[in-house]
Design an enzyme around this catalytic site. Structure first.
Site, short mmCIF file in Angstrom:
data_model
loop_
_atom_site.label_atom_id
_atom_site.label_comp_id
_atom_site.label_asym_id
_atom_site.label_seq_id
_atom_site.Cartn_x
_atom_site.Cartn_y
_atom_site.Cartn_z
N GLY A 69 -11.07 1.45 -2.55
CA GLY A 69 -11.00 0.86 -1.22
C GLY A 69 -11.82 1.62 -0.20
N THR A 70 -11.86 2.94 -0.33
CA THR A 70 -12.64 3.76 0.60
C THR A 70 -14.12 3.39 0.55
OG1 THR A 70 -11.10 5.63 0.64
CG2 THR A 70 -13.42 6.12 1.07
N ASN A 149 -0.52 1.02 6.12
CA ASN A 149 -0.11 1.83 4.98
C ASN A 149 0.99 2.83 5.31
OD1 ASN A 149 -2.40 2.94 6.52
ND2 ASN A 149 -2.21 4.70 5.17
N GLN A 178 -3.14 -2.65 1.05
CA GLN A 178 -1.67 -2.62 0.98
C GLN A 178 -1.07 -4.03 1.01
OE1 GLN A 178 0.20 -0.13 0.31
NE2 GLN A 178 -1.23 1.56 0.56
N SER A 199 -8.08 -2.25 -3.76
CA SER A 199 -8.16 -1.06 -4.61
C SER A 199 -7.23 -1.25 -5.80
CB SER A 199 -7.77 0.19 -3.82
OG SER A 199 -7.99 1.36 -4.58
N HIS A 201 -5.83 0.65 -8.10
CA HIS A 201 -4.68 1.51 -8.41
C HIS A 201 -3.48 1.24 -7.50
CE1 HIS A 201 -4.75 4.74 -5.22
NE2 HIS A 201 -5.92 4.18 -5.02
N CYS A 326 -3.43 10.17 1.87
CA CYS A 326 -4.69 10.80 2.26
C CYS A 326 -4.51 11.90 3.29
CB CYS A 326 -5.66 9.74 2.81
SG CYS A 326 -6.21 8.56 1.56
#
Length: 383
Positions: A69-70, A149, A178, A199, A201, A326
């Site tokens: 996602g980043t 998030n 999310q 993302s 995961h 994070c």
């Protein structure tokens, strides 16, 4: 073990892991190679792209595989900024975005771009009306998350989309990391949305794989230069087993999603009801179902730092987090709670429970039993 940290990462599903292993063993060719092994890998990759597109209700050509996602968020912000710089230098993000958006925005400010911040209310929900006041002729991008998030606030993507209908040249990006599998796709993937980041995961897929939806016809500079993979937009040898297993994880996540959402919501409501009874507990997540995601509950024990509670629960083999994964190890303050005008000392107490469909009511009951014991211990410190 009780694992209540699913917003940080989810466990890969066994069937998804099996797919990853089998694909790694059987499809060893590089999709860019001309021989049969490369062609087989390319065909498999095409099928995965088609499956993801079908599940999201978009065109196959609008799906790009990334590493996370980043990367997707950085690609959209920087790719839009560099591609559309001749038309404007103004970007709007909300006050509660993930660091991959806020830090990318800071880098763009250093490059001469201007960034405006959309405020949120006391529940952590974006003020859509304020967006109109921030829009300028030189605005090229609006970026907002679908579900926060840290506190789980559900954002008014439809309302924002309606406002931006009158500004068709402005890119609209939604970080749905999310949101997928937790709130209906129709609430955050509207016709007006140009980009969506996901993302793997976060929905029981492998780590190191992301998905970017990019509406056909949008202008975006590539983030990576190289061999021209992903339709010359994202160079680098494709992660075939990761992408294939991600498509499978997405299909499994969206299967019976309404039932899964209701199950998770019931677990959260049980936790919320019990925790609200404690005198020294503050609830930071919205208690309204319409504005709060079913899987995230943010709260704190007044006078007790969040990391103290996290480690106390860890000793009992129960795993939660402070705010986002994070920022938790770096002991950074919650940007979301700050934006919600929660006092700093109070925000330092915040912890996050994040659930998924694999959690059970038995786990909730066990958690509450242990929490009650810890609360009594911590209450002595508050007297």
């Amino acid at each position: 073990m009780i694992y209540f940290d699913n917003s940080a990462t989810t466990a890969i599903q066994r069937d998804v892991l099996d797919t990853y292993v089998k694909t790694s063993q059987r499809f060893i060719g590089n999709p860019s190679s001309l021989h049969r092994l490369g062609e087989n890998a390319q065909n498999l990759l095409t099928k995965a792209r088609e499956q993801v597109a079908g599940l999201l209700g978009v065109k196959t050509s609008e799906i790009y595989f990334t590493s996370c996602g980043t990367e997707g968020n950085n690609w959209v912000l920087k790719g839009t900024a560099f591609e559309k710089r001749p038309f404007g230098n103004h970007i709007i993000i909300s006050a509660i975005e993930h660091p991959s958006v806020t830090k990318a925005a800071e880098q763009l400010i250093a490059q001469g771009f201007e960034v405006s911040i959309l405020p949120v209310n006391a529940q952590g929900i974006i003020d859509a009306i304020a967006l109109k006041q921030l829009l300028r002729p030189e605005t090229i991008l609006v970026s907002t998350m679908a579900v926060n998030n840290e506190v789980g606030s559900v954002q008014p993507i439809i309302a924002i989309s309606e406002i931006l209908e009158d500004y068709p040249t402005i890119h609209y990006h939604v970080d749905a990391v999310q949101a997928i599998g937790k709130v209906p796709i129709t609430t955050w993937l509207t016709e007006r949305v140009d980009f969506v980041t996901l993302s793997a995961h976060k929905f029981h897929g492998p780590r190191g794989v992301g998905i970017l939806y990019r509406k056909e016809g949008t202008r975006l500079s590539p983030l990576f230069a190289g061999g021209g993979q992903e339709n010359n937009q994202r160079s680098g040898t494709e992660n075939v087993p990761g992408n294939i297993s991600t498509a499978k994880a997405l299909r499994l996540t969206l299967t019976d999603s309404e039932w899964k959402i209701e199950k998770v919501r019931h677990l959260k409501d049980s936790l919320l009801s019990a925790l609200s009874e404690y005198e020294w507990v503050s609830i930071y997540s919205s208690t309204e179902a319409a504005t709060s995601a079913p899987h995230i509950l943010c709260f704190g024990i007044r006078g007790i730092r969040g990391e103290v509670l996290v480690h106390a629960l860890e000793e009992k083999d129960i795993y939660i987090s402070t705010t986002s994964a994070c920022s938790s190890k770096k002991k950074l303050n919650s940007s979301t709670l700050e934006a919600m005008d929660i006092p700093k000392k109070e925000a330092e107490t915040a912890v996050r429970i994040s659930l998924d469909e694999n959690n059970t009511m038995t786990e909730v009951e066990q958690f509450l039993t242990i929490f009650n014991q810890l609360y009594k211990k911590f209450s002595k410190l508050n007297r």
